[in-house]
Structures are given as structure tokens and as C-alpha cells.
Scaffold this motif. Sequence first.
Motif, PDB file in Angstrom:
ATOM      1  N   ASP A  52       0.938  -0.961  -0.146  1.00  0.00           N
ATOM      2  CA  ASP A  52      -0.007   0.171  -0.022  1.00  0.00           C
ATOM      3  C   ASP A  52       0.940   1.258   0.062  1.00  0.00           C
ATOM      4  O   ASP A  52       0.655   2.085  -0.794  1.00  0.00           O
ATOM      5  N   PHE A  53       2.047   1.128   0.897  1.00  0.00           N
ATOM      6  CA  PHE A  53       2.716   2.357   0.815  1.00  0.00           C
ATOM      7  C   PHE A  53       3.492   2.623  -0.479  1.00  0.00           C
ATOM      8  O   PHE A  53       3.452   3.817  -0.910  1.00  0.00           O
ATOM      9  N   LEU A  54       3.879   1.587  -1.128  1.00  0.00           N
ATOM     10  CA  LEU A  54       4.769   1.450  -2.537  1.00  0.00           C
ATOM     11  C   LEU A  54       3.731   1.897  -3.554  1.00  0.00           C
ATOM     12  O   LEU A  54       4.093   2.656  -4.379  1.00  0.00           O
ATOM     13  N   SER A  55       2.611   1.489  -3.436  1.00  0.00           N
ATOM     14  CA  SER A  55       1.543   1.698  -4.462  1.00  0.00           C
ATOM     15  C   SER A  55       1.113   3.177  -4.613  1.00  0.00           C
ATOM     16  O   SER A  55       0.812   3.603  -5.749  1.00  0.00           O
ATOM     17  N   LYS A  56       1.457   3.918  -3.710  1.00  0.00           N
ATOM     18  CA  LYS A  56       1.001   5.156  -3.919  1.00  0.00           C
ATOM     19  C   LYS A  56       1.978   6.084  -4.338  1.00  0.00           C
ATOM     20  O   LYS A  56       1.837   7.380  -4.827  1.00  0.00           O
ATOM     21  N   LEU A  57       3.295   5.556  -4.599  1.00  0.00           N
ATOM     22  CA  LEU A  57       4.342   6.432  -5.232  1.00  0.00           C
ATOM     23  C   LEU A  57       4.450   6.050  -6.585  1.00  0.00           C
ATOM     24  O   LEU A  57       4.318   4.839  -7.101  1.00  0.00           O
ATOM     25  N   SER A  58       4.916   7.061  -7.489  1.00  0.00           N
ATOM     26  CA  SER A  58       5.409   6.684  -8.826  1.00  0.00           C
ATOM     27  C   SER A  58       6.740   6.061  -8.717  1.00  0.00           C
ATOM     28  O   SER A  58       7.421   5.931  -7.745  1.00  0.00           O
ATOM     29  N   GLU A  59       7.139   5.503 -10.103  1.00  0.00           N
ATOM     30  CA  GLU A  59       8.509   4.583 -10.043  1.00  0.00           C
ATOM     31  C   GLU A  59       9.582   5.827  -9.793  1.00  0.00           C
ATOM     32  O   GLU A  59      10.615   5.393  -8.881  1.00  0.00           O
ATOM     33  N   ALA A  60       9.510   7.144 -10.185  1.00  0.00           N
ATOM     34  CA  ALA A  60      10.418   8.050  -9.784  1.00  0.00           C
ATOM     35  C   ALA A  60      10.565   8.387  -8.203  1.00  0.00           C
ATOM     36  O   ALA A  60      11.699   8.450  -7.809  1.00  0.00           O
ATOM     37  N   GLU A  61       9.470   8.349  -7.759  1.00  0.00           N
ATOM     38  CA  GLU A  61       9.337   8.754  -6.365  1.00  0.00           C
ATOM     39  C   GLU A  61       9.786   7.514  -5.411  1.00  0.00           C
ATOM     40  O   GLU A  61      10.699   7.707  -4.616  1.00  0.00           O
ATOM     41  N   LYS A  62       9.661   6.581  -5.658  1.00  0.00           N
ATOM     42  CA  LYS A  62      10.208   5.261  -5.131  1.00  0.00           C
ATOM     43  C   LYS A  62      11.651   5.177  -5.102  1.00  0.00           C
ATOM     44  O   LYS A  62      12.412   4.872  -4.032  1.00  0.00           O
ATOM     45  N   ASN A  63      12.213   5.416  -6.510  1.00  0.00           N
ATOM     46  CA  ASN A  63      13.672   5.682  -6.810  1.00  0.00           C
ATOM     47  C   ASN A  63      14.116   6.636  -5.669  1.00  0.00           C
ATOM     48  O   ASN A  63      15.245   6.564  -5.184  1.00  0.00           O
ATOM     49  N   ALA A  64      13.838   7.909  -5.586  1.00  0.00           N
ATOM     50  CA  ALA A  64      14.054   9.024  -4.834  1.00  0.00           C
ATOM     51  C   ALA A  64      14.107   8.636  -3.397  1.00  0.00           C
ATOM     52  O   ALA A  64      14.998   8.975  -2.726  1.00  0.00           O
ATOM     53  N   VAL A  65      12.938   7.795  -2.775  1.00  0.00           N
ATOM     54  CA  VAL A  65      12.978   7.518  -1.426  1.00  0.00           C
ATOM     55  C   VAL A  65      14.069   6.366  -1.108  1.00  0.00           C
ATOM     56  O   VAL A  65      14.652   6.815  -0.042  1.00  0.00           O
ATOM     57  N   LYS A  66      14.398   5.487  -1.935  1.00  0.00           N
ATOM     58  CA  LYS A  66      15.473   4.512  -1.965  1.00  0.00           C
ATOM     59  C   LYS A  66      16.616   5.271  -1.800  1.00  0.00           C
ATOM     60  O   LYS A  66      17.840   4.624  -1.292  1.00  0.00           O
ATOM     61  N   ALA A  67      16.924   6.203  -2.670  1.00  0.00           N
ATOM     62  CA  ALA A  67      18.296   6.927  -2.668  1.00  0.00           C
ATOM     63  C   ALA A  67      18.336   7.752  -1.241  1.00  0.00           C
ATOM     64  O   ALA A  67      19.743   7.748  -0.799  1.00  0.00           O
ATOM     65  N   CYS A  68      17.355   8.230  -0.686  1.00  0.00           N
ATOM     66  CA  CYS A  68      17.560   9.069   0.723  1.00  0.00           C
ATOM     67  C   CYS A  68      17.964   7.925   1.679  1.00  0.00           C
ATOM     68  O   CYS A  68      18.726   7.988   2.512  1.00  0.00           O
ATOM     69  N   GLU A  69      17.232   6.687   1.485  1.00  0.00           N
ATOM     70  CA  GLU A  69      17.592   5.666   2.451  1.00  0.00           C
ATOM     71  C   GLU A  69      19.104   5.328   2.333  1.00  0.00           C
ATOM     72  O   GLU A  69      19.942   5.250   3.361  1.00  0.00           O
ATOM     73  N   ALA A  70      19.416   4.917   1.210  1.00  0.00           N
ATOM     74  CA  ALA A  70      20.970   4.576   0.979  1.00  0.00           C
ATOM     75  C   ALA A  70      21.735   5.838   1.368  1.00  0.00           C
ATOM     76  O   ALA A  70      22.904   5.403   2.121  1.00  0.00           O
ATOM     77  N   PHE A  71      21.587   6.968   1.044  1.00  0.00           N
ATOM     78  CA  PHE A  71      22.305   7.959   1.654  1.00  0.00           C
ATOM     79  C   PHE A  71      22.427   8.185   2.788  1.00  0.00           C
ATOM     80  O   PHE A  71      23.684   8.257   3.491  1.00  0.00           O
TER      81      PHE A  71
END
Length: 102
Positions: A22-41
Amino acid sequence: KHFTWRRSRIACVAPLAMSDQDFLSKLSEAEKNAVKACEAFYQEEEGKEWHVTGLQECKKDGEGFKISLMLCAGDQCTMKDFTVEEKDGKLVAALEEDDAPF
């Protein structure tokens, strides 16, 4: 009505696992990738296995994003604001600068 408002407000900040569809489904692919980039950073910045457990805000800002996330490592949690921009074909996350004078 007050009770309903409190419930909805709590739901907005309740921790949500990244694996929660549900959390992931609300995000576009670009938004998901941006969130993952924040987590990794943040993992690299802090030297801990921080994981995104909640999303307060994710909005487009010019060519990038402004993202407010709740991250947890074990029983320690924190709310952080990030900016994400694309540079040389890669998403680059950074902590948003605080403009407060203190």
C-alpha cells in the motif's frame, strides 16, 4: 469529528514498512527511486542500517524532489528532510539544509 481527525492524523505518521505494498503503490517509480536514494544516503552518512518506515511528504521540486521520511535503526527512529536531484544520470540525495539561525 475530533476523534476522526486524530485517527487520520495518526495514520499519516504511523510507521509503514517499505515492503508494505500500500505504501509503495501510492508512489510513482521516480518517487520510489528517490525514497530509496534517501535511505541509501542516510545509511552511508550515519554508518547504520537505517530503513524508511514512514513517508510524511514527497513532492516534486523543479527537476528533483523534497522528501520527508521517518527512518528507523533498531529501536531508534528519526524524521529527516531530504532533497533529491538527478546528476549524471544518478539520483543524488542530501539532507535538506535547515534555515533556522540556531
